[in-house]
Design a protein around this motif. Structure first.
Motif, short mmCIF file in Angstrom:
data_model
loop_
_atom_site.label_atom_id
_atom_site.label_comp_id
_atom_site.label_asym_id
_atom_site.label_seq_id
_atom_site.Cartn_x
_atom_site.Cartn_y
_atom_site.Cartn_z
N UNK A 245 0.85 -1.19 0.00
CA UNK A 245 0.00 0.00 0.00
C UNK A 245 0.88 1.24 0.00
N UNK A 246 0.46 2.26 -0.70
CA UNK A 246 1.26 3.49 -0.78
C UNK A 246 1.14 4.33 0.49
N UNK A 247 0.05 4.21 1.24
CA UNK A 247 -0.16 5.05 2.42
C UNK A 247 0.10 4.32 3.74
N UNK A 248 0.23 2.99 3.73
CA UNK A 248 0.59 2.21 4.91
C UNK A 248 1.59 1.14 4.47
N UNK A 249 2.85 1.34 4.78
CA UNK A 249 3.89 0.45 4.26
C UNK A 249 3.84 -0.93 4.90
N UNK A 250 3.20 -1.09 6.05
CA UNK A 250 3.16 -2.40 6.71
C UNK A 250 2.01 -3.27 6.22
N UNK A 251 1.28 -2.83 5.21
CA UNK A 251 0.18 -3.62 4.65
C UNK A 251 0.33 -3.74 3.14
N UNK A 252 -0.28 -4.81 2.56
CA UNK A 252 -0.18 -5.03 1.12
C UNK A 252 -1.38 -5.83 0.64
N UNK A 253 -1.55 -5.86 -0.67
CA UNK A 253 -2.57 -6.68 -1.31
C UNK A 253 -1.89 -7.86 -1.98
N UNK A 254 -2.46 -9.05 -1.83
CA UNK A 254 -1.95 -10.24 -2.50
C UNK A 254 -2.70 -10.36 -3.83
N UNK A 255 -1.95 -10.33 -4.93
CA UNK A 255 -2.60 -10.29 -6.24
C UNK A 255 -2.45 -11.57 -7.04
N UNK A 256 -1.50 -12.46 -6.65
CA UNK A 256 -1.29 -13.68 -7.43
C UNK A 256 -0.60 -14.72 -6.57
N UNK A 257 -0.95 -16.00 -6.77
CA UNK A 257 -0.27 -17.11 -6.09
C UNK A 257 0.41 -17.97 -7.12
N UNK A 258 1.69 -18.30 -6.87
CA UNK A 258 2.44 -19.14 -7.79
C UNK A 258 2.23 -20.61 -7.43
N UNK A 259 2.05 -21.44 -8.43
CA UNK A 259 1.95 -22.88 -8.25
C UNK A 259 3.36 -23.45 -8.03
N UNK A 260 3.50 -24.66 -7.46
CA UNK A 260 4.84 -25.21 -7.21
C UNK A 260 5.74 -25.29 -8.44
N UNK A 261 5.27 -25.70 -9.64
CA UNK A 261 6.19 -25.68 -10.80
C UNK A 261 6.64 -24.27 -11.17
N UNK A 262 5.76 -23.29 -10.98
CA UNK A 262 6.14 -21.91 -11.27
C UNK A 262 7.18 -21.41 -10.27
N UNK A 263 7.01 -21.75 -8.99
CA UNK A 263 7.99 -21.34 -7.97
C UNK A 263 9.34 -22.00 -8.23
N UNK A 264 9.33 -23.27 -8.66
CA UNK A 264 10.58 -23.95 -9.00
C UNK A 264 11.28 -23.26 -10.17
N UNK A 265 10.50 -22.84 -11.16
CA UNK A 265 11.07 -22.13 -12.31
C UNK A 265 11.69 -20.81 -11.87
N UNK A 266 11.01 -20.09 -10.96
CA UNK A 266 11.54 -18.81 -10.47
C UNK A 266 12.84 -19.02 -9.71
N UNK A 267 12.93 -20.08 -8.91
CA UNK A 267 14.17 -20.38 -8.18
C UNK A 267 15.29 -20.77 -9.15
N UNK A 268 14.94 -21.58 -10.14
CA UNK A 268 15.94 -22.06 -11.11
C UNK A 268 16.52 -20.89 -11.92
N UNK A 269 15.70 -19.92 -12.24
CA UNK A 269 16.14 -18.77 -13.02
C UNK A 269 16.53 -17.57 -12.16
#
Length: 113
Positions: free
Chosen positions: A86-110
């Motif tokens: 959030x721009x007005x409260x730095x200790x809060x945020x919105x969750x906009x997407x969840x990565x599946x396990x194969x996607x998380x593995x790809x992110x770690x690999x790259x």
């Protein structure tokens, strides 16, 4: 009524869904810097669609699951998610997407994570 198997190969693997070496093709959404998105890991379920997340910049924030993904994706502790602070409260945020396990593995690999 006759039921047919529409696969052309003996293994039952779609040739368009795997690379030459046999690994599955993974499509991954990357953070959009103009929207101030970043990676985070879900740490603790707080209830009422709130999750404590540890963001990529090292800050622990209270994440709120947006209504768009609330009913589509279940988020558990340890999942890699995409958040927008959030721009007005730095200790809060919105969750906009969840990565599946194969996607998380790809992110770690790259080396994105």
């Amino acid at each position: 009524m006759c039921i047919r198997n529409n696969t052309n190969n003996d293994e039952g693997i779609d040739p368009n869904a795997v690379n030459e070496d046999g690994t599955p093709i993974v499509r991954v959404r990357l953070p959009r810097k103009r929207n101030n998105e970043q990676f985070a890991m879900a740490e603790l379920m707080m209830g009422a669609n709130h999750i404590r997340v540890r963001c990529h910049d090292g800050v622990t924030r209270m994440g709120r699951i947006k209504g768009k993904i609330k009913k589509r994706a279940w988020i558990r502790e340890g999942d890699i998610v995409l958040v927008t602070p959030w721009s007005f409260q730095d200790e809060k945020c919105d969750i906009v997407y969840r990565y599946l396990p194969p996607q998380a593995d790809w992110l770690r690999k790259n080396r994105y994570l």
